[in-house]
Design an enzyme around this catalytic site. Structure first.
Site, short mmCIF file in Angstrom:
data_model
loop_
_atom_site.label_atom_id
_atom_site.label_comp_id
_atom_site.label_asym_id
_atom_site.label_seq_id
_atom_site.Cartn_x
_atom_site.Cartn_y
_atom_site.Cartn_z
N HIS A 235 12.67 16.73 -20.66
CA HIS A 235 12.73 16.64 -22.12
C HIS A 235 11.36 17.09 -22.57
CE1 HIS A 235 16.19 13.49 -21.93
NE2 HIS A 235 16.56 14.69 -21.57
N HIS B 252 25.17 12.29 -28.69
CA HIS B 252 23.79 12.76 -28.50
C HIS B 252 23.61 14.11 -29.19
CE1 HIS B 252 25.41 15.44 -25.37
NE2 HIS B 252 26.01 14.41 -24.83
N ASP C 279 24.88 15.77 -13.69
CA ASP C 279 23.74 16.26 -14.46
C ASP C 279 22.56 16.21 -13.49
OD1 ASP C 279 21.57 16.66 -16.17
OD2 ASP C 279 22.39 15.39 -17.77
N GLU D 51 24.02 21.43 -24.51
CA GLU D 51 24.79 20.46 -23.75
C GLU D 51 25.74 19.62 -24.60
OE1 GLU D 51 22.36 17.21 -22.12
OE2 GLU D 51 20.58 18.29 -22.78
N ARG E 184 30.53 16.83 -20.06
CA ARG E 184 29.37 17.49 -20.65
C ARG E 184 29.19 18.81 -19.91
NH1 ARG E 184 26.11 13.64 -20.51
NH2 ARG E 184 24.87 13.95 -18.63
N TYR F 68 33.03 12.21 -24.87
CA TYR F 68 33.17 11.02 -24.02
C TYR F 68 34.14 10.06 -24.70
CZ TYR F 68 28.66 13.17 -22.99
OH TYR F 68 27.65 14.08 -22.73
N ASP G 188 17.87 21.86 -15.63
CA ASP G 188 18.60 20.72 -16.21
C ASP G 188 20.02 21.20 -16.51
OD1 ASP G 188 19.49 18.45 -17.49
OD2 ASP G 188 18.18 18.66 -19.23
N GLU H 245 26.28 21.68 -19.64
CA GLU H 245 24.88 21.91 -20.04
C GLU H 245 24.29 23.13 -19.36
OE1 GLU H 245 22.07 18.92 -18.68
OE2 GLU H 245 20.70 19.43 -20.32
N HIS I 205 23.37 7.84 -19.31
CA HIS I 205 22.29 7.87 -18.33
C HIS I 205 22.66 7.10 -17.06
CE1 HIS I 205 19.02 8.90 -21.56
NE2 HIS I 205 19.82 9.89 -21.30
N ASP J 255 0.82 -1.22 0.00
CA ASP J 255 0.00 0.00 0.00
C ASP J 255 0.85 1.27 0.00
OD1 ASP J 255 0.95 -0.35 2.51
OD2 ASP J 255 -0.93 0.15 3.54
N HIS K 286 17.76 19.99 -26.07
CA HIS K 286 16.33 19.63 -26.17
C HIS K 286 15.52 20.75 -25.55
CE1 HIS K 286 16.61 18.68 -21.86
NE2 HIS K 286 17.73 18.05 -22.13
MN LIG Z 1 19.50 17.81 -20.66
#
Ligand SMILES: [Mn+2]
Length: 440
Positions: free
Chosen positions: A361, A350, A260, A384, A406, A388, A271, A408, A243, A40, A354
């Site tokens: 996103h 990538h 990130d 961003e 990265r 890598y 973000d 961003e 990710h 629950d 976005h």
């Molecule tokens: Mn992003």
């Protein structure tokens, strides 16, 4: 002080939506459901963004139906009924009367009456708009339409056009109003300050999740109760996993850490990604790749203004990164040919960015009639770029392997250029090293 969009904003949005649609139409929008975690215990509830955008109502298991007949709008809101027993366990419910008093509905109903009321409310409506492609809602709508058809001899007229609401609602969400821009500035500022906190706390021996703990603590203390998404805190080669969310490894001197992370403030997302040395000092290789990534980040941001093609910004990053990787010896060949072959994809796999908004996103088409769209004032996008280098990439010198970077930022398109809403968090090598000296 908690900021929020005004109550009138929700009504204005409903009117603006229906103004775009033909007469004799209805719009149906469903809330998010509660989702069980186990027995629950439920997952923390987060309202569906489009539902909240048009209603301001934050309870689960609700459904909004707005009809337009002879130009007149009627707003029907189905919600959980009041229930003293349930409210003792799970908290206050607004109820059928409350949604009329507090949320601007013309009529409030219990969600237990959906099957009885919806076929009646849709009688005579020709165009029905809802989010096509959602299995649960589709099943419900099919059931209601089937009920209506079975009553055709009694004169019931079933909608003849089922249309995609998302195309219209997403386009509205894509352009942020001044009030929404304020929410997004707040989300970006809280996120930026949280990154600074993590930077100050970073040192060899700290666990990845411990840096995230500093970030989550700052979010909560600033009134951003939830993160906009699970943080990525990747030390060393973990930064190359796009990710990565395990966040359970120790941070070592000599490695970079990539974070990130973004707060959600009043339904709007930040973000931000920053990458910096665990011991506060970039090695020559880390610095070379970092400054290349930063150059792409800054050059792309400089392009952002109304009229800029979305994909041209990505192509700018590709060109800078490809050239830079050739100069550093990670790629070899003629720049034009390397760009043609998309050689950068081995290191920058990538897209540049976005849309950002109520969803991290965010919704909104990237192409119109097959063409990448142009930026407009009020859009918010991330910038961003990343580089890598896989730890097992034997095609590059060993000194580059396992470095992941990265950078961003969250960028609002303004009338004459752009505003970097995430600017509070340092990103030059000098600024980062100076800030981290304060932490140690
Ligand atoms: Mn992003």
């Amino acid at each position: 002080m908690l900021k929020t969009v005004s109550e009138q904003a929700f009504e204005q949005r409903r009117s603006a939506l229906l103004a775009q649609l033909e007469d004799n139409c209805a719009v149906m929008i469903k809330s998010a459901p509660m989702v069980s975690r186990n027995s629950d215990v439920d997952y923390l509830f987060r309202q569906d963004s489009t539902f909240f955008y048009f209603t301001g109502f934050d309870e689960p298991d609700a459904l909004a139906l707005i009809t337009k007949k002879a130009g007149k709008l009627e707003y029907h809101l189905f919600c959980q009924p009041r229930n003293p027993e349930m409210e003792i366990w799970y908290g206050y419910r607004c109820g059928e009367v409350g949604v009329v008093e507090s949320f601007g509905a013309d009529m409030g109903y219990s969600n237990l009456d959906l099957d009885e009321k919806i076929p009646r409310l849709l009688d005579g409506i020709s165009h029905l708009y809802y989010s096509l492609g959602r299995a649960a809602l589709n099943t419900q709508v099919n059931g209601w339409l089937s009920t209506m058809r079975s009553r055709s001899r009694a004169g019931v007229v079933t909608p003849s056009h089922l249309l995609q609401l998302d195309d219209i609602s997403h386009e509205m969400r894509l352009i942020k109003s001044p009030a929404e821009q304020d929410m997004m500035r707040a989300a970006a500022k809280i996120s930026a300050d949280a990154h600074i906190k993590a930077m100050l706390a970073c040192q060899p021996g700290v666990m990845e999740y411990q840096l995230d703990a500093h970030i989550q603590h700052h979010f909560a203390m600033q009134g951003a109760g939830q993160a906009a998404y699970p943080s990525i805190v990747g030390g060393g080669k973990n930064a190359c996993i796009l990710h990565y969310i395990n966040n359970n490894q120790v941070l070592n001197a000599g490695e970079l850490v990539l974070i990130d992370a973004g707060a959600e403030y009043q339904y709007y997302a930040g973000d931000i990604t920053r990458t910096y040395p665990v011991n506060g000092k970039f090695s020559p290789e880390q610095k070379a790749l970092y400054e290349l990534t930063l150059k792409a980040n800054l050059s792309c941001i400089a392009m952002i203004k109304p009229g800029t093609n979305f994909n041209a910004i990505h192509e700018c990053a590709v060109e800078i990164i490809t050239k830079g990787l050739v100069e550093l010896g990670l790629l070899s060949g003629a720049i034009d040919e390397l760009i043609e072959q998309e050689a950068h994809r081995k290191f920058f796999m990538h897209k540049l960015g976005h849309w950002l908004g109520m969803d991290v996103h965010d919704v909104g088409n990237y192409k119109i009639d097959g063409q990448w769209r142009e930026l407009q004032a009020g859009m918010v996008m991330t910038v961003e770029p990343g580089i890598y280098v896989a730890s097992d990439d034997t095609e590059v010198e060993a000194r580059w392997r396992g470095i992941g970077i990265r950078i961003e930022d969250d960028v609002l398109v303004t009338e004459d250029g752009c505003e970097v809403m995430s600017r509070a968090v340092p990103k030059s090598v000098t600024e980062i090293e100076a800030l981290m000296r304060q932490g140690n």
